[in-house]
Enzyme design. Sequence first.
Site, PDB file in Angstrom:
ATOM      1  N   ARG A  29     -24.978  11.890  47.607  1.00 31.77           N
ATOM      2  CA  ARG A  29     -25.645  12.652  46.549  1.00 31.77           C
ATOM      3  C   ARG A  29     -26.747  13.567  47.054  1.00 31.77           C
ATOM      4  O   ARG A  29     -26.783  14.738  46.709  1.00 31.77           O
ATOM      5  CB  ARG A  29     -26.216  11.697  45.497  1.00 31.77           C
ATOM      6  CG  ARG A  29     -25.151  10.935  44.743  1.00 31.77           C
ATOM      7  CD  ARG A  29     -25.722  10.008  43.691  1.00 31.77           C
ATOM      8  NE  ARG A  29     -26.199  10.723  42.531  1.00 31.77           N
ATOM      9  CZ  ARG A  29     -26.600  10.136  41.412  1.00 31.77           C
ATOM     10  NH1 ARG A  29     -26.575   8.820  41.304  1.00 31.77           N
ATOM     11  NH2 ARG A  29     -27.027  10.843  40.390  1.00 31.77           N
ATOM     12  N   HIS A  75     -17.048  14.509  39.870  1.00 37.03           N
ATOM     13  CA  HIS A  75     -18.459  14.112  39.989  1.00 37.03           C
ATOM     14  C   HIS A  75     -18.945  13.425  38.716  1.00 37.03           C
ATOM     15  O   HIS A  75     -19.563  14.054  37.849  1.00 37.03           O
ATOM     16  CB  HIS A  75     -19.312  15.356  40.268  1.00 37.03           C
ATOM     17  CG  HIS A  75     -20.686  15.046  40.791  1.00 37.03           C
ATOM     18  ND1 HIS A  75     -20.916  14.633  42.087  1.00 37.03           N
ATOM     19  CD2 HIS A  75     -21.904  15.080  40.187  1.00 37.03           C
ATOM     20  CE1 HIS A  75     -22.206  14.447  42.264  1.00 37.03           C
ATOM     21  NE2 HIS A  75     -22.834  14.699  41.124  1.00 37.03           N
ATOM     22  N   TYR A 119     -23.991  28.605  26.677  1.00 40.10           N
ATOM     23  CA  TYR A 119     -24.280  30.028  26.486  1.00 40.10           C
ATOM     24  C   TYR A 119     -24.001  30.869  27.733  1.00 40.10           C
ATOM     25  O   TYR A 119     -23.905  32.089  27.631  1.00 40.10           O
ATOM     26  CB  TYR A 119     -25.751  30.232  26.089  1.00 40.10           C
ATOM     27  CG  TYR A 119     -26.128  29.541  24.799  1.00 40.10           C
ATOM     28  CD1 TYR A 119     -25.464  29.845  23.611  1.00 40.10           C
ATOM     29  CD2 TYR A 119     -27.142  28.597  24.757  1.00 40.10           C
ATOM     30  CE1 TYR A 119     -25.811  29.220  22.426  1.00 40.10           C
ATOM     31  CE2 TYR A 119     -27.499  27.965  23.580  1.00 40.10           C
ATOM     32  CZ  TYR A 119     -26.823  28.273  22.422  1.00 40.10           C
ATOM     33  OH  TYR A 119     -27.157  27.658  21.248  1.00 40.10           O
TER      34      TYR A 119
END
Length: 746
Positions: A29, A75, A119
């Site tokens: 990670r 993921h 958006y």
Amino acid sequence: MDEKIIKTEYSELMQKSYIDYAMSVIIARALPDARDGLKPVQRRTLYDMHELGIRYDRPYRKSARIVGDTMGKYHPHGDSSIYDALVVMSQEFKKGLPLIDGHGNFGNIEGDGAAAMRYTEARLERVTQEAFLSDLDKDVVDFVPNFDETEKEPSVLPVKFPNLLVNGSEGIAVGMATSIPPHNLSEVIDAVKAYMKDESVSTAELMKYIKGPDFPTGGIVINKDELLSIYETGTGKIKVRGRVDIEKGKAGRTNVVISEIPYPMIGANIAKFLMDVAALSEQKKTMDIVDITNQSSKEGIRIVIELKKDADVENFVNMLYKKTRLEDTFGVNMLAIAGGRPETMGLKEIIKCNVDFQYEVNTRKYTTLLAREQEKKEIQEGLIKACNVIDLIIEILRGSKDRSMAKACLVEGKTEGIKFKFKESKIMASQLMFTEKQANAILEMRLYKLIGLELEALINEHEETMANIYRYEDILSRRDAMAQVIMNELDAIKKSFGHARKTQIENLAEAVYEEKKPEEMDVVFLMDRFGYARCVDTATYERNKEAADSESRYVFTCKNTGKVCVFTNTGQLHTVKVADIPYGKFRDKGVPIDNISNFSSDKEHIIAVTSQTSLNLYRVIFVTKLSMMKIVDGGEFDVSKRMVASTKLQEGDEIVDVSVLKEQKDIILQTKDGYFLKFSLEEIPEKKKGAVGVRGMKLTGTDQVENVYYTRPGIADPVIEFKEKQFDLSRIKTGRRDSKGTKPRV
């Protein structure tokens, strides 16, 4: 099923479990791979976009689609981490070479965050497609199962240059962190080529090509001489300054214009910088500032500070370097995953790791390409041979009962069951020895291939295939040939995506700022019951004396160059410079004392506030709730630290009163249970601040001292409210210290 109980030491199990967890965070990670310079979340996001076909020359796709697909396939750690990674890879002010082309609000350099993923839209950048993902179909890297083994994902991307250096990386793991600055792509490629030509090249020689970090925000690195040590060890501190230009302003004034900022100032630190500059003016650190405006836009940073006509510009700029984040430090710790384990790497080690990776990737690439060309060669030779005996082939096909019979004849020369027009044809057919792949190609060949031009094209294609085979074999057999291929690719990348350096590398002297000492004068300190503190001049206080005394909890005169001392119930003494306390108008609100000291209202409360000047001139008395008391010389509290222990307390004890002794004669202690004891202050010994003191009053049960009062010669004793009635303390008879006291009737 029989259960098997394993007995083990709990501490050993916890240690092993924590180490396993820490390593999973480190490897899976937080830290980038030294080969492609990517963290797993970044690698998976780019690969998913590649799989979805969101290329640089195709329309944008919603970020939410990319994030959802990445989370579902590769993921499973939450959408925010994926979207954050996608946003950062698109921000040109954070990355030396953005990998994602964002469309919409992807945040800005001043710290405004990106719009929600529903958006915004995104697609891969051209450099990502060509230099990160282009060879995935050539078996250049290993593919491993995803988290639920329903998909395959690349263990590393075949990046063609040291992305770890070009884009840098930042990450916090368990017990370790990485912080690698970005560098200039063209310089990194030149250094890689220099290493490939001479692997014994030193770090100092590599730094002829890589001058130092190249931050996307520009700025000036001022400790050039320290960079060699940083790049050799992989750790150190890079000092960066913003770029300052001096321009002529209106009415003969001077404008200090900041056009580039230090890389660590990205985000909310720009707003903090503006506040810090304003604070310098408010705190009278400088009187030269007329106005501050932030004129930054999409075109770049432009912060304008307008100065007075007679301002010392050089001294003012040096003050900005010393007092604000216009000069900042980038801590370098070049930690990455190399060989499956975290390793701190120098410049040469990172380049070596990437070059070794390039040789491995290209060996696998050209081995795959060679196998494909050899397969094409085999089929092409079969088709050419078939065209030469096309009449026989047609006779075999027309005389065969099925495909398998025809194929057996072509491959093994078996003619049983096939009807031939001529005996010679049967003899010739028995001599055919096509391979399995050639036979399949012949059987699938279309009639238009028999046209003369098509046959000529086939022969030309065969010649091209043979040339490719020769070239690939040469590359695989000679390391220098492969090195040349890699360098050619690097040159192409540099030509297409290289850019000029933005950050200047210099050796600059440390900024010298001469702070003008303020003229010493008396000011009045005011602090209300909510803990808001401020200072006003003595004339302002005199005009508003009645309001100031009634509205403020603490009022006293002190020097503007001195300190204010805050005593708390936990026995701590907090010192605050008067210069740090806002100075202004009487009706100004001030600032919480918490904000300008180490005092925390969550853990302690204020018992007394006084000036350090008073402490130096007088003695101080301490009284605790368990009735321990002592007198201390005020000079002991003339300390430089912002927080010290003002006294020693027993367990469970706390201070209830701290007073400066000036004219007091007797002390009166009042307990929670209503006992009073009055005795002379002369009975209290003077001790050091580290002493516990002596007992002032005998307490019974859970009783404790609640209030402390003092008498003064020539002044009437205080009248207090006791049991909801007025009680004159003059009624208390003088006793002796360390007695029980009396419980008066009211």
